[in-house]
Write a protein that holds these residues in place. Sequence first.
Motif, mmCIF file in Angstrom:
data_model
loop_
_atom_site.group_PDB
_atom_site.id
_atom_site.type_symbol
_atom_site.label_atom_id
_atom_site.label_comp_id
_atom_site.label_asym_id
_atom_site.label_seq_id
_atom_site.Cartn_x
_atom_site.Cartn_y
_atom_site.Cartn_z
ATOM 1 N N ASN A 160 0.829 -1.210 0.000
ATOM 2 C CA ASN A 160 0.000 0.000 0.000
ATOM 3 C C ASN A 160 0.860 1.255 0.000
ATOM 4 O O ASN A 160 1.964 1.271 0.554
ATOM 5 C CB ASN A 160 -0.916 0.012 1.228
ATOM 6 N N GLU A 161 0.341 2.305 -0.615
ATOM 7 C CA GLU A 161 1.016 3.595 -0.622
ATOM 8 C C GLU A 161 0.529 4.452 0.539
ATOM 9 O O GLU A 161 1.291 5.173 1.167
ATOM 10 C CB GLU A 161 0.759 4.308 -1.944
ATOM 11 N N ALA A 171 -3.968 8.338 -2.854
ATOM 12 C CA ALA A 171 -3.318 7.264 -3.610
ATOM 13 C C ALA A 171 -4.297 6.493 -4.489
ATOM 14 O O ALA A 171 -3.883 5.622 -5.255
ATOM 15 C CB ALA A 171 -2.637 6.299 -2.643
ATOM 16 N N GLN A 280 -3.105 0.974 -9.347
ATOM 17 C CA GLN A 280 -2.466 0.119 -8.347
ATOM 18 C C GLN A 280 -1.673 -1.004 -9.009
ATOM 19 O O GLN A 280 -0.566 -1.345 -8.566
ATOM 20 C CB GLN A 280 -3.515 -0.470 -7.390
ATOM 21 N N ARG A 283 1.518 0.495 -10.297
ATOM 22 C CA ARG A 283 2.407 0.944 -9.221
ATOM 23 C C ARG A 283 3.173 -0.213 -8.605
ATOM 24 O O ARG A 283 4.365 -0.093 -8.331
ATOM 25 C CB ARG A 283 1.588 1.656 -8.136
#
Length: 350
Positions: A160-161, A171, A280, A283
């Motif tokens: 997770n960011e 995010a 996501q 990323r």
Amino acid sequence: MPAESVTGWDVGGAHLKVAQATGARQISGVVQVPCQLWRGLDQLHASIDLVQEQIEFVHSMLAITMTGELVDYFNSRAEGICRIAEIIGQRFSDREIVYFAGTNGLVPAHELDNQSVQVASANWLASGEFVSTQLKDALVIDVGSTSTDVIGIRDHKVVNEGYTDSERLHARELVYCGVVRTPVFALCDAAPVGDYMIPPMNEYFASSADLYRITGELPAHADTGETPDGRGKDKMSSVIRLARIFGYDANKDRLDMWEAVASYVREQQLQVILNASRKQMLRIGLSLEAPVVGAGVGRFLAQDISRRLNREYIDVADLFEHENTKAGVRVGDCLPAVSLACLGYRRYCI
């Protein structure tokens, strides 16, 4: 006597969800009841009463996560956490109770004053941590009544960011729309009504539940909230509300037009979640083989997204051993509660 089971509690602002685990993947019961916490703490008491009518808490400890501290009944999240914990502690004074503090694990009530940032709205991480025990790589899309969590998992770890609500909103890991409670005006700038693109009125005339009643996708057991006008939950009542937000009075002769409008707004909502999902995946570098795991009462949207991403779809309920439970509520509808129950069982009962 040591605990023989763990009940996972997800105390939300609109619903209370409780699941009982009798094994590391075994769920023996799931209950979801309304809990309009913004109206006061008496709502939580009433919801607990309903839960106790449906689940036996014999030799069971409690593991709690929450998002209900966010409601505007409380002056702050920290206050909300304390007040919610106080009521649960009073109601279950004879039980061991722990609270999910995210990366800090499960903590007792006396540590909550120092753990409010970790405890607040951490239910998504409980979901991700359980799924990460079952799958090496995945994208979890949990579409609930109010909001959607997009959780990346790689190498059996949640990647997770953000952590807090504000960080996750930034995010795009938290997408604040769901399939029951979201105002229609928040889902589109305009929609094709007949020959014109018409913007919606910024009034709470219609909700996302109206859209999914019209499309026929909203599960009946998930349709527990009040309608914006206090009237029916049948298809025609939803059409009337949807038409009103675009400045029309609906009639049965143009039902096909309003079905097309509902489908169009559905697509706008799906695109928002799809774009967050793509972000996501890029990323964290998910491989093409990583599946989409659908959860929540709106996981029909997650299944649609998996097809558009050309990825395998897994219903999160298939990661648990269970029987379908009372009131039609399935394990996959209440992922944080069932996940926390199983994580707690691994921690305290094995």
